[in-house]
Enzyme design. Structure first.
Site, PDB file in Angstrom:
ATOM      1  N   LYS A   1      25.625  -4.345  -1.992  1.00 42.28           N
ATOM      2  CA  LYS A   1      26.866  -4.005  -2.547  1.00 42.28           C
ATOM      3  C   LYS A   1      27.693  -3.277  -0.516  1.00 42.28           C
ATOM      4  CE  LYS A   1      26.640  -3.219  -7.091  1.00 42.28           C
ATOM      5  NZ  LYS A   1      26.921  -2.502  -8.326  1.00 42.28           N
TER       6      LYS A   1
ATOM      7  N   ARG B   1      11.151   3.921   3.217  1.00 42.12           N
ATOM      8  CA  ARG B   1      11.216   2.234   3.747  1.00 42.12           C
ATOM      9  C   ARG B   1      12.380   1.933   4.122  1.00 42.12           C
ATOM     10  NH1 ARG B   1       6.067  -0.637   4.190  1.00 42.12           N
ATOM     11  NH2 ARG B   1       5.160   0.856   5.144  1.00 42.12           N
TER      12      ARG B   1
ATOM     13  N   HIS C   1       5.777   5.748  11.223  1.00 40.80           N
ATOM     14  CA  HIS C   1       5.489   5.953  10.105  1.00 40.80           C
ATOM     15  C   HIS C   1       3.733   6.837   9.921  1.00 40.80           C
ATOM     16  CE1 HIS C   1       3.211   4.149   6.472  1.00 40.80           C
ATOM     17  NE2 HIS C   1       3.220   2.780   6.532  1.00 40.80           N
TER      18      HIS C   1
ATOM     19  N   ARG D   1       0.758  -1.067  -0.192  1.00 43.83           N
ATOM     20  CA  ARG D   1      -0.099  -0.146   0.000  1.00 43.83           C
ATOM     21  C   ARG D   1       0.694   1.126   0.419  1.00 43.83           C
ATOM     22  NH1 ARG D   1      -2.469  -3.140   1.661  1.00 43.83           N
ATOM     23  NH2 ARG D   1      -1.187  -4.332   2.682  1.00 43.83           N
ATOM     24  N   THR D   2       1.526   1.657   1.235  1.00 44.03           N
ATOM     25  CA  THR D   2       2.598   2.429   1.086  1.00 44.03           C
ATOM     26  C   THR D   2       3.184   2.860  -0.081  1.00 44.03           C
ATOM     27  OG1 THR D   2       2.503   2.392   3.299  1.00 44.03           O
ATOM     28  CG2 THR D   2       4.080   3.972   2.498  1.00 44.03           C
TER      29      THR D   2
END
Ligand code: NCD
Length: 307
Positions: free
Chosen positions: A83, A104, A132, A54-55
């Site tokens: 890396k 995120r 959040h 969703r986000t």
């Protein structure tokens, strides 16, 4: 109004700024042509070091609906993080490519760090079990639409209140409104952190109670915020299995709830709301997810300075 601003924590915007954002969200929702091409030529970089449906998709949909474009990655394996590149270096470079970054990351504080190295606004789409804030914008606008106002509400939070970042952000943000009461329902192992209760709620004189019995308190709740047990934050899988089904909202339990109750969930749902509840008029979690896209449109248009 919010041009050039980052959004890292749930209280970065004032209550007045939030009100303006809620109004803008309503306008966007009611008039699909409003702001339609306002972000033409602008780029949003979406850096997702943790899974998301969703986000990430609602941010992408929001940017595309505003006429802008998006680039980025949906898993760290496909970026130079694999890396060994530092987040600071990644962000320094990406901020020279894009007009805003949404990120995120599994580490608490990662978004704050990113904002220090970025030359463009950074939006925190979840930093570990911490915060959040754009889910909170979504939650707040949904509550505002369905309940009219925040003051006077009794909000129940149920599930994994220890690791649930959406709970931490929403409880902090709601503590700025008068006469809000909170009830925290969780197993003893997953109680809400003290930095929220002692550090924020007590300081703001918010009255709250903690319990492990949903059936005892559900009748007094106006907004019930259900959450999933956050499997990815557990160090011990057995502990997760033991706790994962601590609460399941069933039609039987809903019989004890008020007729005007609003049931929210940030989603994804695992087992904590029985699918039979989906047809109950009190279930508002899918509506909530839709609001998530509209308020992200309002947020992007605001920080990119087109409105
Ligand atoms: C939440 C999250 O990522 O914290 N999901 C979301 O963004 N809607 C809740 C969760 O994953 O349980």
């Amino acid at each position: 109004m919010l041009e050039g601003r980052s959004l890292i924590g749930p209280d970065d915007f004032s209550v007045t700024e939030l009100d303006r954002l809620f109004e803008l969200t309503e306008q966007i929702k009611n008039d699909k042509r409003y702001l339609r091409r306002s972000c033409r030529g602008k780029l949003l970089a979406a850096l997702f070091f943790e899974p998301s449906t969703r986000t990430r998709l609602s941010f992408e949909a929001a940017m595309l609906r505003l006429g802008g474009s998006t680039l980025g990655f949906a898993e760290p394996g496909s970026s130079s993080a694999s890396k060994g590149e530092s987040l600071a270096d990644t962000v320094r470079v990406v901020s020279s490519y894009a007009d805003a970054i949404v990120m995120r990351n599994p580490k608490e504080g990662a978004a704050l760090l990113a904002s220090r190295y970025s030359s463009v606004p950074v939006i925190n789409a979840g930093d570990g079990g911490h915060h959040h804030p754009t889910q909170t914008l979504t939650d707040l606008v949904t509550i505002k639409q369905l309940c009219g106002q925040f003051s006077g509400l009794t909000v129940g939070f149920c599930g994994d209140l220890k690791f649930g970042r959406t709970v931490h952000s929403l409880a902090s943000s709601l503590s700025r409104y008068a006469d809000v009461k909170m009830i925290f329902v969780s197993p003893g192992e997953l109680t809400i952190p003290e930095y929220i209760t002692q550090g924020i709620l007590k300081k703001n004189n918010i009255s709250y109670t903690e319990t492990d019995r949903l059936e005892k308190v559900i009748g007094g709740i106006d907004v019930l915020y259900m959450t999933r047990v956050q499997r990815e934050r557990f160090l011990n899988e057995e502990e997760y299995i033991r706790l994962k089904d601590s609460y399941i909202l069933t039609p039987k339990l809903m019989r004890f709830a008020q007729s005007g109750l609003v049931v929210l969930h940030p989603l994804p749902r695992v087992n904590e709301i029985s699918v039979e509840i989906d047809d109950d008029p009190r279930a508002a979690y899918f509506k909530q997810a839709e609001y998530g896209m509209y308020i992200r449109m309002a947020l992007l248009a605001s920080i990119l300075g087109v409105v």
